[in-house]
Design a protein around this motif. Structure first.
Motif, PDB file in Angstrom:
ATOM      1  N   MET A 161      -1.990  14.796  34.374  1.00  0.00           N
ATOM      2  CA  MET A 161      -0.579  15.125  34.560  1.00  0.00           C
ATOM      3  C   MET A 161       0.051  15.655  33.273  1.00  0.00           C
ATOM      4  SD  MET A 161       2.460  12.723  36.156  1.00  0.00           S
ATOM      5  CE  MET A 161       1.688  12.651  37.771  1.00  0.00           C
ATOM      6  N   GLY A 162      -0.634  15.480  32.154  1.00  0.00           N
ATOM      7  CA  GLY A 162      -0.099  15.995  30.904  1.00  0.00           C
ATOM      8  C   GLY A 162       0.861  15.022  30.239  1.00  0.00           C
ATOM      9  N   GLU A 163       1.446  15.498  29.144  1.00  0.00           N
ATOM     10  CA  GLU A 163       2.364  14.663  28.391  1.00  0.00           C
ATOM     11  C   GLU A 163       3.682  14.467  29.140  1.00  0.00           C
ATOM     12  OE1 GLU A 163       2.010  12.999  25.382  1.00  0.00           O
ATOM     13  OE2 GLU A 163      -0.085  13.449  25.859  1.00  0.00           O
ATOM     14  N   PRO A 164       4.279  13.275  29.047  1.00  0.00           N
ATOM     15  CA  PRO A 164       5.552  13.049  29.731  1.00  0.00           C
ATOM     16  C   PRO A 164       6.692  13.830  29.087  1.00  0.00           C
ATOM     17  CG  PRO A 164       4.968  11.151  28.386  1.00  0.00           C
ATOM     18  CD  PRO A 164       3.786  12.066  28.369  1.00  0.00           C
ATOM     19  N   LEU A 165       7.658  14.184  29.906  1.00  0.00           N
ATOM     20  CA  LEU A 165       8.883  14.809  29.409  1.00  0.00           C
ATOM     21  C   LEU A 165       9.732  13.763  28.693  1.00  0.00           C
ATOM     22  CD1 LEU A 165      10.710  17.399  29.478  1.00  0.00           C
ATOM     23  CD2 LEU A 165      11.731  16.424  31.554  1.00  0.00           C
ATOM     24  N   LEU A 166       9.847  12.591  29.310  1.00  0.00           N
ATOM     25  CA  LEU A 166      10.608  11.479  28.749  1.00  0.00           C
ATOM     26  C   LEU A 166       9.695  10.267  28.641  1.00  0.00           C
ATOM     27  CD1 LEU A 166      13.641  10.586  28.023  1.00  0.00           C
ATOM     28  CD2 LEU A 166      13.565   9.440  30.248  1.00  0.00           C
ATOM     29  N   ARG A 167       9.714   9.616  27.506  1.00  0.00           N
ATOM     30  CA  ARG A 167       8.918   8.390  27.321  1.00  0.00           C
ATOM     31  C   ARG A 167       9.812   7.298  26.738  1.00  0.00           C
ATOM     32  NH1 ARG A 167       2.972   8.684  25.304  1.00  0.00           N
ATOM     33  NH2 ARG A 167       2.689   8.590  27.578  1.00  0.00           N
ATOM     34  N   ILE A 168       9.975   6.225  27.491  1.00  0.00           N
ATOM     35  CA  ILE A 168      10.734   5.051  27.054  1.00  0.00           C
ATOM     36  C   ILE A 168       9.728   3.961  26.718  1.00  0.00           C
ATOM     37  CG2 ILE A 168      12.448   3.328  27.763  1.00  0.00           C
ATOM     38  CD1 ILE A 168      13.401   5.472  29.850  1.00  0.00           C
ATOM     39  N   ASN A 169       9.818   3.417  25.514  1.00  0.00           N
ATOM     40  CA  ASN A 169       8.804   2.463  25.064  1.00  0.00           C
ATOM     41  C   ASN A 169       9.443   1.185  24.526  1.00  0.00           C
ATOM     42  OD1 ASN A 169       6.015   1.773  24.455  1.00  0.00           O
ATOM     43  ND2 ASN A 169       6.564   2.039  22.300  1.00  0.00           N
ATOM     44  N   ASP A 170       9.156   0.067  25.207  1.00  0.00           N
ATOM     45  CA  ASP A 170       9.600  -1.266  24.770  1.00  0.00           C
ATOM     46  C   ASP A 170      11.093  -1.305  24.439  1.00  0.00           C
ATOM     47  OD1 ASP A 170       7.123  -2.454  25.100  1.00  0.00           O
ATOM     48  OD2 ASP A 170       6.473  -1.974  23.065  1.00  0.00           O
ATOM     49  N   LEU A 171      11.909  -0.722  25.295  1.00  0.00           N
ATOM     50  CA  LEU A 171      13.338  -0.602  25.008  1.00  0.00           C
ATOM     51  C   LEU A 171      14.068  -1.922  25.223  1.00  0.00           C
ATOM     52  CD1 LEU A 171      15.047   1.876  24.120  1.00  0.00           C
ATOM     53  CD2 LEU A 171      15.892   1.967  26.469  1.00  0.00           C
ATOM     54  N   VAL A 172      14.878  -2.280  24.232  1.00  0.00           N
ATOM     55  CA  VAL A 172      15.713  -3.479  24.288  1.00  0.00           C
ATOM     56  C   VAL A 172      17.158  -3.062  24.051  1.00  0.00           C
ATOM     57  CG1 VAL A 172      16.253  -5.719  23.238  1.00  0.00           C
ATOM     58  CG2 VAL A 172      13.862  -4.979  23.460  1.00  0.00           C
ATOM     59  N   GLU A 228       9.172  15.789  37.944  1.00  0.00           N
ATOM     60  CA  GLU A 228       8.952  14.539  38.672  1.00  0.00           C
ATOM     61  C   GLU A 228      10.275  13.796  38.874  1.00  0.00           C
ATOM     62  OE1 GLU A 228       5.920  10.750  38.323  1.00  0.00           O
ATOM     63  OE2 GLU A 228       6.946  11.397  36.493  1.00  0.00           O
ATOM     64  N   THR A 229      10.353  13.064  39.972  1.00  0.00           N
ATOM     65  CA  THR A 229      11.465  12.143  40.193  1.00  0.00           C
ATOM     66  C   THR A 229      10.945  10.718  40.115  1.00  0.00           C
ATOM     67  OG1 THR A 229      12.642  13.669  41.640  1.00  0.00           O
ATOM     68  CG2 THR A 229      13.265  11.359  41.773  1.00  0.00           C
ATOM     69  N   VAL A 230      11.518   9.950  39.203  1.00  0.00           N
ATOM     70  CA  VAL A 230      11.220   8.525  39.121  1.00  0.00           C
ATOM     71  C   VAL A 230      12.459   7.775  39.590  1.00  0.00           C
ATOM     72  CG1 VAL A 230      10.705   6.579  37.606  1.00  0.00           C
ATOM     73  CG2 VAL A 230       9.537   8.762  37.278  1.00  0.00           C
ATOM     74  N   GLY A 231      12.307   7.006  40.656  1.00  0.00           N
ATOM     75  CA  GLY A 231      13.394   6.193  41.170  1.00  0.00           C
ATOM     76  C   GLY A 231      13.455   4.868  40.435  1.00  0.00           C
ATOM     77  N   LEU A 232      14.648   4.493  40.015  1.00  0.00           N
ATOM     78  CA  LEU A 232      14.864   3.221  39.313  1.00  0.00           C
ATOM     79  C   LEU A 232      15.778   2.388  40.192  1.00  0.00           C
ATOM     80  CD1 LEU A 232      14.191   1.829  36.588  1.00  0.00           C
ATOM     81  CD2 LEU A 232      16.357   2.723  35.729  1.00  0.00           C
ATOM     82  N   VAL A 233      15.257   1.301  40.746  1.00  0.00           N
ATOM     83  CA  VAL A 233      15.986   0.574  41.779  1.00  0.00           C
ATOM     84  C   VAL A 233      16.131  -0.893  41.402  1.00  0.00           C
ATOM     85  CG1 VAL A 233      13.909   0.099  43.140  1.00  0.00           C
ATOM     86  CG2 VAL A 233      16.111   0.193  44.289  1.00  0.00           C
ATOM     87  N   GLY A 234      17.242  -1.473  41.826  1.00  0.00           N
ATOM     88  CA  GLY A 234      17.516  -2.885  41.573  1.00  0.00           C
ATOM     89  C   GLY A 234      18.939  -3.194  41.987  1.00  0.00           C
ATOM     90  N   GLU A 235      19.247  -4.478  42.087  1.00  0.00           N
ATOM     91  CA  GLU A 235      20.591  -4.892  42.459  1.00  0.00           C
ATOM     92  C   GLU A 235      21.547  -4.722  41.286  1.00  0.00           C
ATOM     93  OE1 GLU A 235      19.981  -8.389  45.691  1.00  0.00           O
ATOM     94  OE2 GLU A 235      19.150  -8.791  43.713  1.00  0.00           O
ATOM     95  N   VAL A 244      13.265   5.894  22.699  1.00  0.00           N
ATOM     96  CA  VAL A 244      13.364   6.881  23.777  1.00  0.00           C
ATOM     97  C   VAL A 244      12.943   8.208  23.172  1.00  0.00           C
ATOM     98  CG1 VAL A 244      14.848   8.041  25.440  1.00  0.00           C
ATOM     99  CG2 VAL A 244      15.272   5.642  24.857  1.00  0.00           C
ATOM    100  N   ALA A 245      11.930   8.844  23.734  1.00  0.00           N
ATOM    101  CA  ALA A 245      11.441  10.126  23.221  1.00  0.00           C
ATOM    102  C   ALA A 245      11.537  11.185  24.310  1.00  0.00           C
ATOM    103  CB  ALA A 245       9.999  10.001  22.733  1.00  0.00           C
ATOM    104  N   PHE A 246      12.005  12.368  23.932  1.00  0.00           N
ATOM    105  CA  PHE A 246      12.099  13.506  24.852  1.00  0.00           C
ATOM    106  C   PHE A 246      11.230  14.625  24.303  1.00  0.00           C
ATOM    107  CE2 PHE A 246      14.035  17.446  26.415  1.00  0.00           C
ATOM    108  CZ  PHE A 246      14.069  17.189  27.779  1.00  0.00           C
ATOM    109  N   GLU A 247      10.245  15.032  25.082  1.00  0.00           N
ATOM    110  CA  GLU A 247       9.260  16.025  24.657  1.00  0.00           C
ATOM    111  C   GLU A 247       8.641  15.656  23.309  1.00  0.00           C
ATOM    112  OE1 GLU A 247      11.441  19.795  25.026  1.00  0.00           O
ATOM    113  OE2 GLU A 247      10.124  20.220  26.722  1.00  0.00           O
ATOM    114  N   GLY A 248       8.355  14.373  23.129  1.00  0.00           N
ATOM    115  CA  GLY A 248       7.723  13.891  21.911  1.00  0.00           C
ATOM    116  C   GLY A 248       8.653  13.655  20.746  1.00  0.00           C
TER     117      GLY A 248
END
Length: 275
Positions: free
Chosen positions: A1-12, A37-44, A67-71
């Motif tokens: 799938m290649g490199e992600p457009l957005l990568r969130i890592n261990d975010l606090v 791609e569409t990533v759905g983020l769901v929760g109450e 938070v990284a965008f295009e690396g």
């Protein structure tokens, strides 16, 4: 799938005035989104999903993680760099009534980001015509004001504004929750068609599993600031393995009253996952 457009890592993300009275809204959250791609983020409500979207947009303070965008690390960009990033990352908010200025015509609303990015007046006006056609609004809509439109039409205007400068990623924060069911379906179909035409990626925030199933390629489920389940959209939204996701599925409304009654009974037998 290649490199992600957005990568969130261990975010606090924590809120509070002192180290002794801080609330942890996000706890070591990691998530990738690939181009188109569409990533759905769901929760109450209170799960942290909207906070995650705001952190991506630079609207929530990040305590730790990246938070990284295009690396490129965009976690703590200065204001000017964040404004420049708006060309690539846009947002559609929940409220189609409060997100548009009532004192500006639709053409003014749509040309504002274009002019701010250095596009001339005549080219901006032509771009507005293209945007209105893209979101299925009449050509004369530019001369009208938001209060002259229905909720679904206003959300189409908000989507057009987000698309104006051709972003790579759009954060959709509950974009259809204020709309009736038939209008929701039309707006979701519009978002899918726009993605097919432009290749834009979506982080789609919602409390409704049925809604994210309709649009998402992958789904991540949030509970008390953590992602408790993620995977293929069909699997997560139809046959989830996590007890919390199962409760979300059972709480989703369905038109069959007997099945809805059975769902309520099944939901009452499931205990929420301990934190």
């Amino acid at each position: 799938m290649g490199e992600p457009l957005l990568r969130i890592n261990d975010l606090v993300v924590e809120f509070g005035r002192s180290r002794w009275s801080r609330f942890r809204a996000l706890d070591s959250v990691s998530l990738d989104i690939h181009p188109g791609e569409t990533v759905g983020l769901v929760g109450e409500s209170g799960s942290g999903k909207t906070t995650l979207g705001r952190a991506v947009l630079g609207l929530a303070p990040v305590t730790a993680g990246t938070v990284a965008f295009e690396g490129r690390d965009i976690t703590r960009l200065p204001r000017r760099a964040r404004r420049e990033l708006a060309n690539d990352i846009q947002v559609v908010f929940q409220d189609p009534y409060g997100s548009l200025s009532s004192t500006m015509s639709v053409q003014e609303i749509l040309t504002e980001p274009l002019r701010a990015s250095g596009i001339g007046r005549s080219d901006s006006i032509q771009r507005v015509r293209t945007l209105l056609d893209q979101v299925g609004l009449p050509a004369n809509s530019g001369q009208r004001y938001p209060n002259e439109f229905s909720g679904g039409q206003r959300q189409r205007i908000a989507i057009a504004r987000a698309l104006a400068i051709r972003p790579r990623l759009i954060v959709c924060d509950e974009p259809v929750s204020a709309l009736d069911l038939s209008t929701q379906a039309r707006v979701l179909d519009l978002l899918r068609q726009i993605q097919d035409d432009t290749g834009v990626a979506y982080l789609f925030v919602s409390h409704d599993l049925a809604v994210v199933r309709h649009l998402s390629h992958r789904v991540a489920v949030m509970y008390r600031g953590q992602i408790v389940e993620s995977g293929n959209a069909s699997t997560v939204t139809r046959t989830p393995s996590n007890p919390y996701t199962q409760r979300l599925l059972l709480s989703s409304p369905i038109p069959d009253l007997n099945r809805q009654r059975e769902r309520r009974m099944s939901r009452s037998m499931l205990q929420p996952q301990s934190a």
